[in-house]
Design a protein around this motif. Structure first.
Motif, PDB file in Angstrom:
ATOM      1  N   UNK A 169      38.819  58.755  37.475  1.00 39.32           N
ATOM      2  CA  UNK A 169      39.945  57.880  37.772  1.00 39.32           C
ATOM      3  C   UNK A 169      39.789  56.506  37.143  1.00 39.32           C
ATOM      4  N   UNK A 170      40.864  55.696  37.253  1.00 41.72           N
ATOM      5  CA  UNK A 170      40.828  54.342  36.704  1.00 41.72           C
ATOM      6  C   UNK A 170      40.118  53.437  37.705  1.00 41.72           C
ATOM      7  N   UNK A 171      39.114  52.746  37.194  1.00 42.96           N
ATOM      8  CA  UNK A 171      38.386  51.815  38.055  1.00 42.96           C
ATOM      9  C   UNK A 171      38.967  50.418  37.953  1.00 42.96           C
ATOM     10  N   UNK A 172      39.201  49.938  36.720  1.00 40.65           N
ATOM     11  CA  UNK A 172      39.679  48.570  36.555  1.00 40.65           C
ATOM     12  C   UNK A 172      40.112  48.360  35.112  1.00 40.65           C
ATOM     13  N   UNK A 173      40.753  47.174  34.901  1.00 42.70           N
ATOM     14  CA  UNK A 173      41.106  46.738  33.553  1.00 42.70           C
ATOM     15  C   UNK A 173      40.543  45.330  33.398  1.00 42.70           C
ATOM     16  N   UNK A 174      39.707  45.101  32.378  1.00 46.77           N
ATOM     17  CA  UNK A 174      39.070  43.804  32.185  1.00 46.77           C
ATOM     18  C   UNK A 174      39.280  43.389  30.735  1.00 46.77           C
ATOM     19  N   UNK A 175      39.112  42.087  30.525  1.00 48.04           N
ATOM     20  CA  UNK A 175      39.249  41.623  29.144  1.00 48.04           C
ATOM     21  C   UNK A 175      37.948  41.862  28.400  1.00 48.04           C
ATOM     22  N   UNK A 176      37.926  41.477  27.144  1.00 43.99           N
ATOM     23  CA  UNK A 176      36.754  41.761  26.315  1.00 43.99           C
ATOM     24  C   UNK A 176      35.528  40.985  26.785  1.00 43.99           C
ATOM     25  N   UNK A 177      35.770  39.984  27.636  1.00 37.19           N
ATOM     26  CA  UNK A 177      34.646  39.232  28.207  1.00 37.19           C
ATOM     27  C   UNK A 177      34.219  39.811  29.545  1.00 37.19           C
ATOM     28  N   UNK A 182      44.047  39.314  35.770  1.00 37.78           N
ATOM     29  CA  UNK A 182      44.919  39.009  36.922  1.00 37.78           C
ATOM     30  C   UNK A 182      46.074  38.144  36.434  1.00 37.78           C
ATOM     31  N   UNK A 183      46.929  37.777  37.351  1.00 37.18           N
ATOM     32  CA  UNK A 183      48.058  36.908  36.993  1.00 37.18           C
ATOM     33  C   UNK A 183      47.556  35.559  36.491  1.00 37.18           C
ATOM     34  N   UNK A 184      46.412  35.110  37.067  1.00 31.85           N
ATOM     35  CA  UNK A 184      45.850  33.829  36.625  1.00 31.85           C
ATOM     36  C   UNK A 184      44.956  33.995  35.398  1.00 31.85           C
ATOM     37  N   UNK A 185      44.621  35.218  35.081  1.00 32.94           N
ATOM     38  CA  UNK A 185      43.747  35.472  33.918  1.00 32.94           C
ATOM     39  C   UNK A 185      44.396  36.553  33.046  1.00 32.94           C
ATOM     40  N   UNK A 186      45.646  36.256  32.692  1.00 34.99           N
ATOM     41  CA  UNK A 186      46.434  37.231  31.920  1.00 34.99           C
ATOM     42  C   UNK A 186      45.977  37.240  30.462  1.00 34.99           C
ATOM     43  N   UNK A 187      46.398  38.315  29.753  1.00 33.70           N
ATOM     44  CA  UNK A 187      46.048  38.455  28.330  1.00 33.70           C
ATOM     45  C   UNK A 187      47.332  38.477  27.518  1.00 33.70           C
ATOM     46  N   UNK A 193      41.994  45.041  25.419  1.00 40.32           N
ATOM     47  CA  UNK A 193      41.275  44.897  26.678  1.00 40.32           C
ATOM     48  C   UNK A 193      40.497  46.192  26.938  1.00 40.32           C
ATOM     49  N   UNK A 194      39.741  46.205  27.985  1.00 41.07           N
ATOM     50  CA  UNK A 194      38.883  47.357  28.298  1.00 41.07           C
ATOM     51  C   UNK A 194      39.410  48.048  29.544  1.00 41.07           C
ATOM     52  N   UNK A 195      39.637  49.351  29.393  1.00 38.64           N
ATOM     53  CA  UNK A 195      40.054  50.164  30.532  1.00 38.64           C
ATOM     54  C   UNK A 195      38.806  50.878  31.040  1.00 38.64           C
ATOM     55  N   UNK A 196      38.426  50.525  32.270  1.00 36.26           N
ATOM     56  CA  UNK A 196      37.226  51.137  32.856  1.00 36.26           C
ATOM     57  C   UNK A 196      37.620  52.372  33.661  1.00 36.26           C
ATOM     58  N   UNK A 197      36.959  53.502  33.339  1.00 30.09           N
ATOM     59  CA  UNK A 197      37.173  54.755  34.067  1.00 30.09           C
ATOM     60  C   UNK A 197      35.900  55.076  34.836  1.00 30.09           C
ATOM     61  N   UNK A 198      36.069  55.726  35.963  1.00 32.56           N
ATOM     62  CA  UNK A 198      34.927  56.068  36.805  1.00 32.56           C
ATOM     63  C   UNK A 198      34.907  57.577  37.036  1.00 32.56           C
ATOM     64  N   UNK A 199      33.767  58.210  36.667  1.00 34.87           N
ATOM     65  CA  UNK A 199      33.592  59.632  36.923  1.00 34.87           C
ATOM     66  C   UNK A 199      32.619  59.851  38.060  1.00 34.87           C
ATOM     67  N   UNK A 200      32.768  60.993  38.739  1.00 33.60           N
ATOM     68  CA  UNK A 200      31.887  61.273  39.873  1.00 33.60           C
ATOM     69  C   UNK A 200      31.628  62.784  39.957  1.00 33.60           C
ATOM     70  N   UNK A 270      38.163  50.789  24.828  1.00 37.06           N
ATOM     71  CA  UNK A 270      38.876  49.604  24.316  1.00 37.06           C
ATOM     72  C   UNK A 270      40.278  50.040  23.904  1.00 37.06           C
ATOM     73  N   UNK A 271      41.280  49.355  24.524  1.00 39.38           N
ATOM     74  CA  UNK A 271      42.661  49.770  24.291  1.00 39.38           C
ATOM     75  C   UNK A 271      43.571  48.561  24.114  1.00 39.38           C
ATOM     76  N   UNK A 272      44.794  48.859  23.726  1.00 35.48           N
ATOM     77  CA  UNK A 272      45.886  47.858  23.740  1.00 35.48           C
ATOM     78  C   UNK A 272      47.041  48.527  24.471  1.00 35.48           C
ATOM     79  N   UNK A 273      48.043  47.684  24.825  1.00 31.97           N
ATOM     80  CA  UNK A 273      49.116  48.227  25.640  1.00 31.97           C
ATOM     81  C   UNK A 273      50.458  48.066  24.922  1.00 31.97           C
TER      82      UNK A 273
END
Length: 311
Positions: A169-177, A182-187, A193-200, A270-273
């Motif tokens: 599943x999708x864990x989070x979306x973070x910037x390259x840093x 977030x709304x205050x840390x928009x891109x 940006x980086x799409x983080x996926x989590x496997x289990x 690493x993706x773009x939208x």
């Protein structure tokens, strides 16, 4: 006619030779009637000499005849002996020739028999060899066929066996840093940006080596570059994963995955939208759960991610 009888002629001749001269010898001759007549000794001698010569000639002729007959007989005997010897030699030579021919014929027949037996044995051995090779080839083919059927059945059973115990599943979306967006840390709209996926992997999972999972990234998400990485659970790589330019992700499990239980693993892309998916009023985009866009939803969680943009 008077019959002459010479009596004691030899005795009278002997005495006349001893005691009388050749010219005066007179012999008495007694007739059959007892009368005595005188005979000339010279005539008697001549007659005797002639008779002796004739007798000697006769004896000589007889001797010569006998010698000739003996010689002829000897020659005949010798000739017959030679002929017999030649005949015997010829018969012997013929017999030896026949014996040699019979022996040669026998040896030839024996050689032909042995050659035929050897050829038959060779043909039999060759036939047995071919039969053995054919049988071995047949057995090998049958074994390979059975092995292929077993492998196919195993693969089919493996394919038909429902895999379970893995979620993604999708864990989070973070910037390259690596900061959360977030709304205050928009891109920016086209920023990577980086799409983080989590496997289990759960404790009862049944994933094995070479098992594969393939899925598409959520709609609007495009990889910025292809990827070929390892999926790490704890300290071990449990799978390899690839991402192509079209957003297709493929995970192939390793043998080490079979021993993993209750382990999480992170997968970063690493993706773009696509700006068409950005809400103009809120300046944000919702990245839907993978299950909504995957061809296989059995392993996906329902978690979504929100990304804020400077629009």
């Amino acid at each position: 006619m008077k019959k002459r009888i010479f009596t004691y002629f030899a005795l009278i001749l002997m005495f006349s030779t001893v005691f009388m001269s050749p010219l005066s010898i007179v012999a008495s001759e007694v007739t059959s009637d007892g009368q005595s007549i005188e005979v000339d000794e010279k005539l008697i001698k001549e007659a005797e000499s002639k008779a002796a010569k004739e007798e000697a000639a006769s004896e000589k002729a007889e001797a010569e005849k006998l010698a000739a007959e003996e010689e002829a007989a000897s020659e005949k005997a010798e000739a017959e002996k030679l002929a017999a010897e030649e005949e015997a030699a010829s018969e012997k030579a013929e017999a030896e020739k026949l014996a040699a021919e019979e022996e040669a014929a026998s040896e030839k027949a024996e050689a032909e028999k042995l050659a035929a037996e050897e050829e038959a044995a060779s043909e039999k051995a060759e036939a047995e060899k071919l039969a053995a090779e054919e049988e071995a080839a047949s057995e090998k083919a049958e074994a390979e066929k059975l092995a292929a059927e077993e492998e196919a059945a195993s693969e089919k059973a493996k394919a038909e066996e429902e895999r379970h115990g893995f979620t993604l599943g999708i864990k989070n979306a973070v910037n390259v840093n690596n900061q959360k967006i977030t709304a205050d840390n928009a891109i920016e709209a086209n920023e990577t940006f980086i799409l983080e996926l989590n496997g289990h992997l759960t404790s009862d999972h049944n994933y094995r080596a070479e098992d594969k999972i393939k899925f598409n990234l959520p709609a609007g998400v495009t990889p910025s570059e292809p990827a070929n990485e390892k999926l790490i659970a704890g300290n071990s790589a449990v799978a390899n994963y690839t991402i192509n330019n079209s957003g297709v992700v493929e995970i192939e499990f390793l043998e080490t995955a079979e021993a993993v239980s209750k382990q999480n693993m992170a997968l970063q892309v690493k993706v773009s939208f696509d700006t068409n998916y950005i809400e103009k009023n809120t300046k944000e985009a919702v990245i839907n759960p993978i299950a909504d866009d995957s061809t296989d939803c059995s392993y996906s969680s329902r978690r979504e991610a929100r990304v804020f943009f400077k629009y």
